[in-house]
Scaffold this motif. Sequence first.
Motif: not given
Length: 255
Positions: A157-158, A161, A164-165
């Motif tokens: 997940s890290d 995430a 995604s930025d």
Amino acid sequence: MYAEERQQAMAQLIGQQGRVSVAELAENLSVTTETVRRDLSALERMGLIRRVHGGAVPASTLAVIESGISERDLANTDAKDAIAAAAIAFLPPPGSMIVVDAGSTTARFVALLPRDHRLTVVTHAVPVAARLAGLPHIDLFLLPGKVRATTHAAVGSDTVAALSDLRADVSFLATNGISTTHGLTTPDREEAATKRAIAGAGRRTVVLADSTKIGVEASMRFAALSEVDVLITDSGISDNDATALAAAGVEVVIA
């Protein structure tokens, strides 16, 4: 060699070559054809391969067996070197950002990045980062996450995430399989999520995959063909596959 080791070797060989005869497997593994047939029956019951007349082909999914990075680095080396060299032509202008996926061909690709071409490189792959760390023309960003022993790549997940930025100019992707019916696939769920995020982070997506990956479908899809701009592969691709991929909107480059 124990039966489990022999069966794993068979499954990997079938996955790499697409179709292997009983005689070829027997010669390769120094066993009788009767032993090969028994092993193929066991592998078919596990859903890893499909028996055909005289041999076997990969099943539609290869979720259990996934070759490690060291094994993949030794396979199809000439084709991978040519693909890596051809991928340099798809670099964005100096000062741009690229995201580089984990893989034996992408690791070769970053080793060829021109020294006069300044780039920001984002990767989740430890081998890729190791080749670029300390180079004055590369601003290197290593993504967070849990590093898988099989691929030496951060996932989770890290990792997703952080991706995604980003909005990079080009994403350079690797894949375990690519087919006209199921798109790009990989055996691991977390790896698939990370690859999906890498594909989404780039304005353009360039896939580096030797021809043994074409027609292979692993268990987890991470991108549709409509999300791929360019596929760089080798001359082993069939005319039918090249035509079908082009019809799906993918620019096919033969290295």
